[in-house]
Design an enzyme around this catalytic site. Structure first.
Site, mmCIF file in Angstrom:
data_model
loop_
_atom_site.group_PDB
_atom_site.id
_atom_site.type_symbol
_atom_site.label_atom_id
_atom_site.label_comp_id
_atom_site.label_asym_id
_atom_site.label_seq_id
_atom_site.Cartn_x
_atom_site.Cartn_y
_atom_site.Cartn_z
ATOM 1 N N SER A 103 0.935 -1.101 -0.110
ATOM 2 C CA SER A 103 -0.010 -0.020 -0.035
ATOM 3 C C SER A 103 0.851 1.199 -0.025
ATOM 4 O O SER A 103 2.175 1.155 0.262
ATOM 5 C CB SER A 103 -0.830 -0.102 1.066
ATOM 6 O OG SER A 103 -0.049 0.289 2.424
ATOM 7 N N LYS A 104 0.328 2.427 0.137
ATOM 8 C CA LYS A 104 0.977 3.611 0.226
ATOM 9 C C LYS A 104 2.122 3.893 1.097
ATOM 10 O O LYS A 104 3.189 4.157 0.916
ATOM 11 C CB LYS A 104 0.078 4.969 0.046
ATOM 12 C CG LYS A 104 -0.395 5.392 -1.410
ATOM 13 C CD LYS A 104 -0.341 6.681 -1.499
ATOM 14 C CE LYS A 104 -0.469 7.178 -2.900
ATOM 15 N NZ LYS A 104 -1.760 7.455 -3.389
#
Ligand code: GLU
Length: 475
Positions: free
Chosen positions: A246-247
């Site tokens: 994820s980010k």
């Protein structure tokens, strides 16, 4: 299965433009390129821009920029999937003629009902084939229809994937999926198969999130009687904790890695080694990698992104990068820090200092920051730790040392070092006790390249001036 030995290998990278080239995509592109290079084949680029809302020019440019930064150069012209819709539709209609596909007039309500039944039975929605054997003349005049593949219902399909091994799916689990929508636009499944065929793709190397699609695509390929590509579905990159990237983990565009100060060859080598190996060799040039690259060498487990490792790899490439290039790469970063451009003399100073700076940095931002002291105007501001070293004792030592340094004849690292060492021995002062206040005065910080090198590159006047600025201060 697979292309015959004589067919030249064609691979492709087929990103959907989502706003950036993420690092998983970059790794997929790299594997495709390396495999083409390894086999004397061709590597092509296809932009899957059929989602018109997302596929903006900026999003496409971001992918092309990312690939260019990483030197992942493709062969020939870029294929834009959106420009090939007529061809996709033609193939679907052709399949209608040969009986490999059929018109389905099921209404939105009917499909919704199928969906609901599936939900109630806790199974994935599958189209029930209600128009598979029905005559289209039974449909109301002018009713909208989609074209569906007449997929095999019995038996099973096995894909021998170069990475995943043999994977088998029962045909009963695959439904008659849509090829052409009622508005005449192709589905993703149709577009991929037609484009891969028309581009002569022999090896489909992509993320393993597409493995399920491969079974449907293969059913379509077989219905069309086209030659089947070999498949290699590469595990996705996960975060250091094993969770999907994820980010938070760094699921960023490669441009973010560029901004973080990574060299493209460092990111390339890191991505290559992430889940692929050849003995215990750590670093590969592109040619070295291509010489030994195999799809079977790609690991089956998800690779984990490890920033520490990436930084170490980057440090390695920084140390071996050539100095003028590094100057070019950090110049803009330094200008931003100083809020002005470097003069030609300063650029030259930076170049001369680079051999001493680069062994200490792990990224270009650090490298830029570590050079900033060179360009500060006198009197320079000291950070807190440096200030702490210049208490009255430190300043006293510095004052005495100033005379020693001023007396050095030939201004070279060796001569300065010899004079300072000689003085330290005579006065029985540890070298560190001298070097620390000296470093504080010269650089305003407590970390820098070797202090004698700093003295040499800065020159006699600037060095003595900076020392005087501190010695002359009242406590
Ligand atoms: N466009 C797809 C993606 O970006 C890849 C399709 C493929 O490689 O077949 O995930």
């Amino acid at each position: 299965m697979g292309a015959s030995a004589k067919t030249p290998v064609v691979t492709r990278f087929a990103p959907s433009p989502t706003g950036f080239l993420h690092i998983g995509g970059a790794r997929t592109a790299l594997f495709n390129l390396l495999y083409a290079k390894a086999t004397g084949g061709t590597f092509k680029l296809r932009i899957e821009d059929t989602d018109k809302a997302r596929s903006t020019k900026e999003a496409i440019d971001a992918i092309i920029d990312g690939l260019s930064w990483l030197n992942l150069d493709w062969d020939g012209e870029i294929v834009y999937q959106s420009e090939r819709e007529a061809r996709h539709a033609e193939v679907a209609r052709g399949l209608l003629e040969t009986g490999g596909a059929y018109k389905c007039f099921a209404s939105a309500e009917e499909l919704e009902q199928m969906r609901e039944t599936a939900r109630a039975e806790k199974r994935p929605m599958r189209y029930d084939g209600r128009w598979r054997d029905r005559d289209p003349s039974e449909a109301p005049d002018g009713a909208p229809y989609v074209i569906r593949l007449k997929a095999p219902q019995e038996g099973e399909v096995t894909i021998t994937d170069a990475v995943q091994g043999a994977v088998t799916v029962k045909n009963a689990e695959l439904d008659d999926f849509v090829l052409l929508r009622s508005d005449g636009t192709p589905t993703y499944m149709l577009a991929v198969v037609v484009d891969d065929h028309d581009m002569g793709v022999t090896h489909v190397i992509r993320g393993d999130d597409h493995l399920n699609n491969a079974f449907r695509q293969l059913a379509l390929i077989r219905a069309l009687g086209w030659s089947e590509p070999s498949y290699a579905h590469v595990p996705l990159i996960h975060g250091a904790d094993g969770a999907k990237l994820s980010k938070r983990h760094g699921a960023l565009g490669v441009d973010a890695y560029r901004d973080m100060g990574f060299l493209p060859e460092a990111l390339e080598n890191y991505l290559l080694r992430l889940g692929w190996g050849h003995g215990d060799q750590e670093f590969f040039t592109r040619d070295e990698a291509a010489a030994v690259f195999t799809l079977e060498g790609i690991g089956r487990n998800p690779a984990r992104l490890d920033f520490k490792k990436l930084e170490n790899v980057n440090g390695h490439y920084l140390r071996s990068a050539d100095d003028p290039r590094l100057v070019r790469l950090i110049e803009r970063r330094i200008a931003a820090m100083l809020a002005r451009d470097l003069t030609p003399q300063e650029r030259d100073l930076l170049l001369r200092t680079m051999p001493h700076l680069k062994p200490r940095a792990k990224d270009l931002n650090e490298l830029a920051a570590s050079s900033a002291f060179l360009f500060r105007q006198r009197p320079i501001t000291l950070d807190e730790k440096a200030e702490g070293l210049l208490d009255s004792a430190g300043r006293g030592r510095l004052a005495a040392l100033r005379e020693v340094i001023a007396g050095v004849g030939e201004w070279t690292t060796a001569a300065i070092e010899a004079a300072v060492r000689d003085y330290a021995e005579r006065e029985e002062i540890g070298l560190g006790k001298l070097a620390q206040p000296l470093r504080a005065a010269l650089t305003g910080t407590t970390t820098s390249p070797g202090i004698f090198e700093v003295l040499e590159v800065m020159g006699r006047d600037e060095s003595l001036g900076r020392i005087d600025d501190q010695v002359g201060k009242t406590a």
